[in-house]
Each structure stands twice: as structure tokens, then as C-alpha cells.
Design a protein around this motif. Structure first.
Motif, short mmCIF file in Angstrom:
data_model
loop_
_atom_site.label_atom_id
_atom_site.label_comp_id
_atom_site.label_asym_id
_atom_site.label_seq_id
_atom_site.Cartn_x
_atom_site.Cartn_y
_atom_site.Cartn_z
N LYS A 49 3.65 -51.92 49.65
CA LYS A 49 3.75 -52.57 48.33
C LYS A 49 2.76 -51.95 47.34
O LYS A 49 3.11 -51.73 46.17
CB LYS A 49 3.53 -54.07 48.47
N ASP A 50 1.54 -51.66 47.81
CA ASP A 50 0.55 -51.06 46.93
C ASP A 50 0.98 -49.64 46.53
O ASP A 50 0.89 -49.26 45.37
CB ASP A 50 -0.81 -51.03 47.64
N VAL A 57 5.46 -48.22 39.49
CA VAL A 57 5.18 -49.11 38.36
C VAL A 57 4.11 -48.48 37.45
O VAL A 57 4.31 -48.33 36.25
CB VAL A 57 4.75 -50.51 38.83
N GLU A 58 2.99 -48.06 38.06
CA GLU A 58 1.95 -47.38 37.28
C GLU A 58 2.37 -45.94 36.93
O GLU A 58 1.79 -45.34 36.03
CB GLU A 58 0.63 -47.33 38.05
N LYS A 59 3.35 -45.42 37.67
CA LYS A 59 3.85 -44.05 37.50
C LYS A 59 2.74 -43.02 37.66
O LYS A 59 2.57 -42.10 36.84
CB LYS A 59 4.58 -43.90 36.15
N ASP A 60 2.00 -43.16 38.78
CA ASP A 60 0.87 -42.28 39.06
C ASP A 60 0.98 -41.72 40.48
O ASP A 60 0.28 -42.18 41.39
CB ASP A 60 -0.44 -43.03 38.87
N PRO A 61 1.87 -40.72 40.70
CA PRO A 61 2.04 -40.18 42.06
C PRO A 61 0.75 -39.62 42.66
O PRO A 61 0.50 -39.82 43.84
CB PRO A 61 3.06 -39.06 41.88
N LYS A 62 -0.08 -38.96 41.88
CA LYS A 62 -1.30 -38.39 42.44
C LYS A 62 -2.19 -39.48 43.02
O LYS A 62 -2.72 -39.35 44.13
CB LYS A 62 -2.06 -37.56 41.41
N LYS A 63 -2.36 -40.55 42.29
CA LYS A 63 -3.19 -41.67 42.77
C LYS A 63 -2.59 -42.26 44.04
O LYS A 63 -3.30 -42.55 45.00
CB LYS A 63 -3.30 -42.73 41.67
N ALA A 64 -1.26 -42.43 44.07
CA ALA A 64 -0.60 -42.99 45.26
C ALA A 64 -0.76 -42.06 46.46
O ALA A 64 -1.07 -42.51 47.57
CB ALA A 64 0.88 -43.24 44.97
N THR A 92 5.19 -36.03 39.85
CA THR A 92 4.45 -36.31 38.61
C THR A 92 5.30 -35.93 37.40
O THR A 92 5.42 -36.71 36.46
CB THR A 92 3.11 -35.56 38.60
N GLY A 93 5.91 -34.77 37.45
CA GLY A 93 6.78 -34.36 36.34
C GLY A 93 7.96 -35.29 36.18
O GLY A 93 8.32 -35.67 35.07
N PHE A 94 8.56 -35.67 37.31
CA PHE A 94 9.76 -36.51 37.25
C PHE A 94 9.45 -37.93 36.77
O PHE A 94 10.08 -38.43 35.84
CB PHE A 94 10.42 -36.58 38.62
N ILE A 95 8.48 -38.59 37.39
CA ILE A 95 8.25 -40.02 37.12
C ILE A 95 7.72 -40.24 35.70
O ILE A 95 7.88 -41.31 35.13
CB ILE A 95 7.31 -40.66 38.18
N GLN A 96 7.12 -39.21 35.10
CA GLN A 96 6.58 -39.35 33.76
C GLN A 96 7.54 -38.85 32.67
O GLN A 96 7.17 -38.73 31.51
CB GLN A 96 5.22 -38.65 33.67
#
Length: 162
Positions: A49-50, A57-64, A92-96
Motif C-alpha cells: 500500500k505504501d 499517487v505521489e507519482k514518485d517512482p524513484k522514492k518508491a 519516472t518519464g511515464f508517470i509524470q
């Protein structure tokens, strides 16, 4: 029929709310986790879930990925390449992408896997439903599979997708 549609809408909304409000884990994942059984199930569910919240939701793949994919990452998507850095760069390119929306998100984990089901839409480009499956080692993700299907608006099944 109307009751069933309302029921499934309520379930989808409740699932999205649980991902949006799920307490965050403050620590990195653990590859060498020695626990088993219900406690492992709970920790994998919280991790899934996190991860979904940070990524979708945050759209931050690097952080995930920094928090939940510490090393080797095996990719089974036919359009992706294995490797942690490859996934981060592509996603990162896709989600943003401007205009991309993620909705109807459901996330859960246990039994050694994290599962995510959601809709991704980019007006004028695509509207599709995605199901991701990631394999855990401990509370870290090490392997990924996914399937996606286009939403056409011509589906015969009134309960399609969600």
C-alpha cells in the motif's frame, strides 16, 4: 443491477481511500526478514500500500524504488528491461506525463506478492486498466509482472474492470 453498480463503485472508492490514507512505513524494506505468518502478511500488505501510494499517487517512482526495490529487479513486461535503474528511468518519464491520471486504485500484499489494480488515462492517447503483481523477498520487491487492457466504452459486461 443498479445496486450492483453502486456496490462496486463503493468498493472501488473505499479501496482507493485505504491506499490514500494508509499509514506510511518509515523504514526501508527488509530483504532478510525472519518473521513468517500473519505478521509477515501484515508487513507485506503495508509495504504494498505504501509503495502504491508513493509510486501512483505521489507519482514518485524513484522514492518508491529507493524504499522498496533495493537491488536486483526482474522485469517481465515485454516492453521493459530488467534492472532497478531501467525501471526508475522509464517509469519516472511515464508517470509524470502531463495529463496522466491514475484512478480506481486498489493495492494489497501478502503471500509473497503485492498486487495493484488501477485505471490509467491520458486523454486522446489511451484509457486502460492495469494489474501489477510484484514478488516480495521479505518486504522488498524483486520481480514484476503486469497486464493491461484498453477501455473502449464498448464493453458488453456492465461490471467490466471494477
Amino acid at each position: 443491477m443498479r445496486f450492483l453498480c453502486l456496490f462496486f463503485l463503493l468498493v472501488a472508492t473505499t479501496s482507493l481511500a485505504s491506499v490514500l490514507t494508509e499509514p506510511k512505513l518509515d523504514r526501508q524494506c527488509d530483504l532478510d526478514l525472519k518473521i513468517k505468518g500473519p505478521l509477515l502478511q501484515e508487513q507485506q500488505d503495508a509495504a504494498a500500500k505504501d509503495f502504491a501510494h508513493i509510486f501512483l499517487v505521489e507519482k514518485d517512482p524513484k522514492k518508491a524504488w529507493d524504499k522498496y526495490v533495493p537491488g536486483e529487479y526482474i522485469e517481465h513486461n515485454p516492453f521493459g528491461v530488467s534492472g532497478r535503474e531501467n525501471a526508475i528511468a522509464f517509469l519516472t518519464g511515464f508517470i509524470q506525463t502531463p495529463g496522466l491520471t491514475i484512478s480506481n486504485l486498489t493495492a494489497y500484499g501478502g503471500g509473497g506478492f503485492g498486487h495493484f489494480h488501477f485505471r490509467e488515462t491520458l486523454p486522446g492517447e489511451f484509457d486502460r486498466v492495469v494489474m501489477d503483481r510484484l514478488r516480495f523477498v521479505g518486504t522488498c520487491f524483486v520481480e514484476h509482472w503486469d497486464v493491461a487492457q484498453d477501455v473502449t466504452g464498448e464493453e458488453t459486461n456492465p461490471l467490466a474492470w471494477f
